[in-house]
Design a protein around this motif. Sequence first.
Motif, PDB file in Angstrom:
ATOM      1  N   SER A 178      13.206  10.600 -18.189  1.00  0.00           N
ATOM      2  CA  SER A 178      13.623  11.341 -19.436  1.00  0.00           C
ATOM      3  C   SER A 178      12.940  10.653 -20.936  1.00  0.00           C
ATOM      4  N   ILE A 179      13.127  11.307 -21.641  1.00  0.00           N
ATOM      5  CA  ILE A 179      12.358  10.977 -23.222  1.00  0.00           C
ATOM      6  C   ILE A 179      12.974   9.551 -23.673  1.00  0.00           C
ATOM      7  N   LYS A 180      14.040   9.126 -23.169  1.00  0.00           N
ATOM      8  CA  LYS A 180      14.747   7.842 -23.296  1.00  0.00           C
ATOM      9  C   LYS A 180      13.894   6.766 -23.159  1.00  0.00           C
ATOM     10  N   MET A 181      13.369   7.200 -21.757  1.00  0.00           N
ATOM     11  CA  MET A 181      12.322   5.878 -21.310  1.00  0.00           C
ATOM     12  C   MET A 181      10.867   5.866 -22.220  1.00  0.00           C
ATOM     13  N   ALA A 182      10.445   6.899 -22.674  1.00  0.00           N
ATOM     14  CA  ALA A 182       9.502   6.679 -23.554  1.00  0.00           C
ATOM     15  C   ALA A 182       9.770   5.816 -25.053  1.00  0.00           C
ATOM     16  N   LYS A 183      10.956   6.135 -25.427  1.00  0.00           N
ATOM     17  CA  LYS A 183      11.665   5.319 -26.658  1.00  0.00           C
ATOM     18  C   LYS A 183      11.636   3.875 -26.257  1.00  0.00           C
ATOM     19  N   GLU A 184      12.118   3.484 -25.115  1.00  0.00           N
ATOM     20  CA  GLU A 184      12.414   2.223 -24.675  1.00  0.00           C
ATOM     21  C   GLU A 184      11.110   1.419 -24.712  1.00  0.00           C
ATOM     22  N   GLY A 199       3.066  19.519 -17.167  1.00  0.00           N
ATOM     23  CA  GLY A 199       3.850  19.662 -18.382  1.00  0.00           C
ATOM     24  C   GLY A 199       4.887  18.835 -18.404  1.00  0.00           C
ATOM     25  N   ARG A 200       5.520  18.290 -17.467  1.00  0.00           N
ATOM     26  CA  ARG A 200       6.683  17.594 -17.538  1.00  0.00           C
ATOM     27  C   ARG A 200       6.447  15.964 -18.004  1.00  0.00           C
ATOM     28  N   LEU A 201       7.422  15.287 -18.360  1.00  0.00           N
ATOM     29  CA  LEU A 201       7.111  13.918 -18.595  1.00  0.00           C
ATOM     30  C   LEU A 201       6.478  13.424 -17.539  1.00  0.00           C
TER      31      LEU A 201
END
Length: 313
Positions: A178-184, A199-201
């Motif tokens: 998830s994009i939350k992992m990149a934010k963390e 094309g996916r995370l």
Amino acid sequence: MKKVISVRFKENGKSYYFDPAGAEIKTGDHVIVETARGIECGEVVQGVKEVTDAAVPKALKPITRIADSVDVRRMRQNREDEKRAYHTCQECIARHGLEMKLVEAEYTLDRSKIMFYFTADGRVDFRELVKDLAGIFHTRIELRQIGVRDESKMIGGLGICGQPFCCSRFLKDFQPVSIKMAKEQGLSLNPTKISGACGRLMCCLAYEESAYEYLNSIMPMVGSTVRTPDGLGTVLEVNPVSGYLRVRCGSEALTPRYYKVGVCEYVSGGKRAPRRPDPDDDYSGVRNPAPVVAAADADGNPAGCGNCPKKAK
């Protein structure tokens, strides 16, 4: 406890448990097994071992027999024929004008069925294509639509790190990302920097997620007020990897300084208060506090301190 062997059907594919049926099977042997796709020849990646009943399916299928040289030769011949079948299917797709991308062709060992894997943006009416392929190969035809992550796993390639794709090298199952992992982890949210060739995370975002979650939970957040050896200050930047906080104290309005988190005491502010670290962790920033580092320059970089790490990229 049950005795099982692990069998893999593709070089980088997932391994499955089968009942050895009392046979002495070693790693590297080939066995003939019956699967949902038909009769297959697979390579044993782990010999006979015992696992708990809960770790295996209730109806564990036994191996049919140990493969001989004829079976292995037939399997390798099928791999060569799959390349020709792939090009033939591509020609048929172009002739029918179907909006689908062929990824791979695969024969069963006894050649009773050939499967074609493809990707497409939506549903595809391939009934006429199946008729043409059945007339060419004279066997059962199965077309299976897969996702873009499965396509990358099958085809392989190099990621932006310069290494072969994780999915085609060692990952057996796709983990949710998830994009939350990149934010963390404090990464750029630019899609081109955190997305893979599919094309996916990127799957690697999940590798260190648990470590970042723990480190972030025991450190004050940006905007928190902390007590430093130089007085109260506001946290401007948090580096969970190095354990440093960039703090602007009231007496140094224009010159933020770097402090080890172990010498700072949380007072208030931030979206949440840091929790106490686990007593048996090995986080040196908490267990062995470092002295206060030198003041930063006008650009916010540490001045004259060789052991003051900058923000990890």
